[in-house]
Design an enzyme around this catalytic site. Structure first.
Site, PDB file in Angstrom:
ATOM      1  N   TYR A 183      27.537  33.218  39.756  1.00  0.00           N
ATOM      2  CA  TYR A 183      28.952  33.546  39.550  1.00  0.00           C
ATOM      3  C   TYR A 183      29.361  33.314  38.086  1.00  0.00           C
ATOM      4  CZ  TYR A 183      34.058  32.978  40.093  1.00  0.00           C
ATOM      5  OH  TYR A 183      35.422  33.067  39.968  1.00  0.00           O
ATOM      6  N   LYS A 187      30.874  35.822  35.023  1.00  0.00           N
ATOM      7  CA  LYS A 187      32.167  35.588  34.384  1.00  0.00           C
ATOM      8  C   LYS A 187      32.020  35.455  32.867  1.00  0.00           C
ATOM      9  CE  LYS A 187      34.668  35.912  38.014  1.00  0.00           C
ATOM     10  NZ  LYS A 187      35.641  37.000  38.153  1.00  0.00           N
TER      11      LYS A 187
END
Ligand SMILES: NC(=O)c1ccc[n+]([C@@H]2O[C@H](COP(=O)([O-])OP(=O)(O)OC[C@H]3O[C@@H](n4cnc5c(N)ncnc54)[C@H](OP(=O)(O)O)[C@@H]3O)[C@@H](O)[C@H]2O)c1
Length: 292
Positions: A183, A187
């Site tokens: 994740y 980002k």
């Protein structure tokens, strides 16, 4: 003209302070985005939904997507019932044709595109060596490639008259956190997209920025099956233990307000920026979320 007096300088400084406060108060003022067309990916829940509602309440015409059509239609209905203007178009940001259909359809519906909030995202929590290649592909296809695709199809609609693209990254991109390597990587990737695109399109009046929310109370972080009272206690604990500054978790409405603030003309000179809205997490040294 002589040198300004100390009082005049202080008065000016005070004026700037009050101006900033007025800007904050004005972020969600009715009519503030009247006439603007705002496009949001992933507004069927959470931060995207709160931002769609907030923009619509300020007079913007909002076009938004998400995969869950029942929620999308319900949010569209409820925004209209409150006197706002919104259109839901079903789209999966992993699928190029669906993203193009969403973007072009939104522009056809409202005639232009002023502001895009590329927000759709998913999270996976697992140790790096346990993440499958398929999971990696799914998270990166949603969080990074999905943002790329949205920008790819939005930018042509902004080339002639300018616009503002805001990408939802995460404070997790700049602060490490166990079990979130996939994740966090996505980002961080979108921050690189934002910075380079800001340089590529600044001359055409297109600004590109990222917002980096901290821990926000949405379905993304709420373990399934938890009752409300337990969840409220868990949120208080998360805020106390993990948000070094403000000691509380954000609400989706707080992040939505920040997006509207950034989208306003007061920040007309801001581009290529990655702005933490995280209660102070980035200012601290740690971000450890124990499993609930
Ligand atoms: N909550 C936090 O603590 C936090 C912190 C920092 C950043 N963020 C970021 O904020 C963004 C919004 O998340 P949230 O916290 O509001 O969680 P959420 O309530 O789960 O919202 C995620 C949204 O993204 C949409 N989405 C997911 N995959 C999609 C796909 N393939 N195509 C289209 N839409 C898709 C979902 O809609 P459908 O399921 O209907 O497709 C939903 O509307 C994410 O990018 C997340 O990484 C969240």
């Amino acid at each position: 003209m002589g040198t300004p007096s100390r009082r005049a300088v202080l008065g000016g400084a005070a004026g700037v302070g009050l101006g900033a406060l007025a800007t904050q108060a004005a972020a969600t003022t009715p009519g503030r985005f009247s006439g603007k067309v705002v496009m949001i990916t992933g507004a069927t829940s959470g931060i995207g939904e709160a931002t769609a509602r907030a923009f619509a309440a300020t007079g913007a015409r909002v076009v938004f997507c998400g995969r869950r059509a029942n929620l999308g239609r319900e949010i569209e209905r409820s925004i209209r019932a409150a006197g706002g203007e919104a259109t839901y178009i079903q789209a999966d940001v992993r699928v190029p044709d669906e993203v193009r259909h969403f973007v072009d359809g939104g522009v056809r519906r409202y005639g232009r595109l002023d502001i895009a909030f590329n927000n759709a995202g998913v999270q996976i929590s697992a140790k790096l060596h346990e993440v499958t290649a398929g999971q990696w592909d799914d998270v990166t296809n949603t969080n990074a490639r999905g943002v790329f695709l949205a920008m790819k199809y939005q930018i042509p609609h902004m080339l002639a008259r300018g616009g503002h693209i805001i990408v939802n990254s995460s404070v997790g991109a700049i602060v490490g956190r166990p079990n979130l390597s996939t994740y966090q990587a996505t980002k961080q990737a979108v921050q690189a997209l934002v910075k380079s695109a800001a340089l590529e399109y600044g001359a055409q009046g297109i600004r590109v920025n990222a917002i980096l929310p901290g821990i926000t109370d949405t379905a993304m972080i709420r373990p399934p099956g938890l009752d409300d009272a337990t969840w409220q206690r868990a949120l208080a604990y998360l805020g106390q233990e993990n948000v070094d500054g403000l000691k509380k978790v954000a609400t989706p409405a707080m992040i939505a307000q920040a997006v509207l603030g950034l989208a306003g003309d007061e920040f007309a000179y801001l581009t290529g920026a990655c702005v933490p809205v995280d209660g102070g997490i980035a200012a601290g040294r740690r971000m450890l979320v124990p499993s609930l």
